[in-house]
Enzyme design. Structure first.
Site, PDB file in Angstrom:
ATOM      1  N   GLU A 243       0.827  -1.211   0.000  1.00 33.09           N
ATOM      2  CA  GLU A 243       0.000   0.000   0.000  1.00 33.09           C
ATOM      3  C   GLU A 243       0.861   1.259   0.000  1.00 33.09           C
ATOM      4  O   GLU A 243       0.598   2.198  -0.770  1.00 33.09           O
ATOM      5  CB  GLU A 243      -0.935  -0.002   1.208  1.00 33.09           C
ATOM      6  CG  GLU A 243      -1.869   1.207   1.242  1.00 33.09           C
ATOM      7  CD  GLU A 243      -2.879   1.119   2.374  1.00 33.09           C
ATOM      8  OE1 GLU A 243      -3.825   0.303   2.258  1.00 33.09           O
ATOM      9  OE2 GLU A 243      -2.730   1.847   3.368  1.00 33.09           O
ATOM     10  N   ARG A 269      -0.410  33.967 -19.263  1.00 33.69           N
ATOM     11  CA  ARG A 269      -0.754  35.069 -18.365  1.00 33.69           C
ATOM     12  C   ARG A 269       0.281  36.190 -18.476  1.00 33.69           C
ATOM     13  O   ARG A 269       1.473  35.971 -18.198  1.00 33.69           O
ATOM     14  CB  ARG A 269      -0.815  34.548 -16.923  1.00 33.69           C
ATOM     15  CG  ARG A 269      -0.984  35.614 -15.854  1.00 33.69           C
ATOM     16  CD  ARG A 269      -2.338  36.230 -15.855  1.00 33.69           C
ATOM     17  NE  ARG A 269      -2.563  37.019 -14.645  1.00 33.69           N
ATOM     18  CZ  ARG A 269      -3.534  37.900 -14.510  1.00 33.69           C
ATOM     19  NH1 ARG A 269      -4.384  38.106 -15.520  1.00 33.69           N
ATOM     20  NH2 ARG A 269      -3.685  38.559 -13.384  1.00 33.69           N
ATOM     21  N   GLN A 280      11.399  35.023 -12.559  1.00 35.09           N
ATOM     22  CA  GLN A 280      12.144  33.972 -11.882  1.00 35.09           C
ATOM     23  C   GLN A 280      11.347  33.365 -10.723  1.00 35.09           C
ATOM     24  O   GLN A 280      11.412  32.153 -10.479  1.00 35.09           O
ATOM     25  CB  GLN A 280      13.467  34.535 -11.358  1.00 35.09           C
ATOM     26  CG  GLN A 280      14.459  33.472 -10.901  1.00 35.09           C
ATOM     27  CD  GLN A 280      15.787  34.071 -10.527  1.00 35.09           C
ATOM     28  OE1 GLN A 280      15.849  34.984  -9.699  1.00 35.09           O
ATOM     29  NE2 GLN A 280      16.864  33.581 -11.126  1.00 35.09           N
TER      30      GLN A 280
END
Length: 406
Positions: A243, A269, A280
């Protein structure tokens, strides 16, 4: 050790990625309401997802752990429903694998084909109010009564419990024995003395149903015992190795998709006359997201490789720890990249973040993963008074603590 995917593994990942895009169509609505989409579960069963690691004779695909990791990353990359991925993982790794490895021929024949094709859903019931991370300090009891056991106790935070047909229940045959008395049982949902309730509303992973299970005078035949009496700790250790290695493999795909979304957003954008990807501060965040993904993937694949080789290691815990914590950090970075839009429900970011927070307590909290790793490194052993310093890299045969949660 060659971790580069083969053509067959890449093709399987691509196929499951395409399947993932057909899942979670109404994720926003179901995230608000909570609850699993049964149709999505069956689509995964029909595509072979539920049978990835199971032997072919029981309807599975018979794939090794590394191939499963690669395939599930593909599925997670296409699927927006992180809760479904966790529910599937709990079913596969904490129910199917224990039966496949420890079940009698009769148990395998009865349960595995139905768990594989979607007719049955499984749940792993171990966590209690006073036994979360220290899972084997449980108080649920199993009293032998002739050719039956009588089970009593309460389990909580059980993934899939509200929809489960069969429960893997851990109880002790003698509380004085501690973890050495723990025994595992396969309990059908309709068994007399079994009550399942939904008590807790979660912050994230809301489409993976949780429940509380009460066992009150529940009589199960000896044939329902999984493995031998007092073998519960061995079964749990095996279950946790699988798991912790693989339940978060789909989250790698989610992280990959989030990075791709951030790159597209940063290039489109514009601020101050240029796209924000040229800043940066934005670029560095996305680069760090990529590095975290690469680290988590490498640890997951190494842990899966060790499962294939049968090599005991700490990489299962390292994979669960790094993947869960990296996901939280990366989704926080994604929110910063998107700004105010990332804080709204117009994107997947806030939901991914809420979901990722839950993975930090699944299969053992982050702190418990570190404790298990420390134990496997020999840090929790007390050296004999006459012993000198432990040589660097010296092997250690001690077994780690049995940590689990959720």
């Amino acid at each position: 050790m060659n971790l580069a995917p083969t053509k067959e593994q890449s093709a399987l990942a691509d196929r499951l990625r395409a399947l993932g895009t057909t899942l979670g169509a109404d994720i926003e609505e179901r995230d608000r309401a909570g609850g699993l989409q049964p149709g999505d579960w069956q689509r995964c069963a029909d595509a072979g997802v539920l049978g990835l690691p199971l032997p072919i004779e029981y309807g599975g695909l018979g794939l090794d752990a590394l191939t499963c990791a690669i395939a599930l990353e593909g599925l997670g990359g296409g699927c927006r429903d992180n809760g479904l991925m966790i529910a599937l993982g709990a079913h596969i790794w904490a129910m199917e694998v224990p039966i496949a490895q420890f079940g009698t021929p009769e148990q395998k024949e009865h349960y595995l084909p139905a768990l594989c094709d979607g007719r049955m859903v499984g749940a792993h019931a171990i966590t209690e109010a006073g036994a979360g991370s220290d899972a084997l300090s449980l108080t649920a009891t199993a009293r032998r009564d002739g050719d039956h056991y009588v089970l009593d106790g309460v389990k909580r935070f059980v993934t899939n419990a509200p929809i489960a047909d069969v429960l893997l229940v851990y109880a002790t045959v003698n509380p004085a024995l501690g973890f050495t008395g723990v025994t595992a049982f396969l309990v059908d949902r309709g068994q007399e003395g079994v009550t399942v309730e939904t008590r807790y509303e979660k912050a994230g992973l809301r489409t993976a149903p949780w429940g509380e299970i009460t066992l009150s005078g529940c009589r199960v035949p000896v044939a329902a015992r999984l493995g031998g009496e007092k073998q519960g700790s061995r079964i749990l250790n095996t279950t946790m190795a699988w798991e912790r290695t693989l339940i978060l493999a789909p989250l790698l795909g989610t992280m990959r998709r989030q990075i791709d979304d951030c790159v597209r957003h940063a290039r489109a954008r514009d601020q101050f006359g240029r796209n924000i990807g040229r800043f940066q501060s934005v670029a560095n965040r996305i680069v760090e997201m990529q590095i975290r993904l690469d680290e988590a993937r490498l640890l997951t694949h190494r842990a899966a490789w060790d499962l294939v080789a049968g090599t005991p290691s700490y990489f299962a815990e390292a994979a669960q720890l790094r993947t869960s914590e990296s996901a939280v950090e990366s989704f926080l970075d994604a929110m910063q990249v998107y700004g105010g839009l990332g804080y709204t429900t117009e994107t997947d970011i806030e939901r991914n973040l809420r979901d990722a927070l839950g993975t930090r307590i699944s299969s053992g909290t982050s702190d418990m993963q570190r404790l298990v790793m420390a134990d496997k490194l020999g840090l929790t052993l007390r050296a004999p008074d006459t012993a000198g310093p432990r040589p660097h890299g010296a092997p250690d045969s001690a077994e780690g603590p049995h940590a689990h949660a959720g």
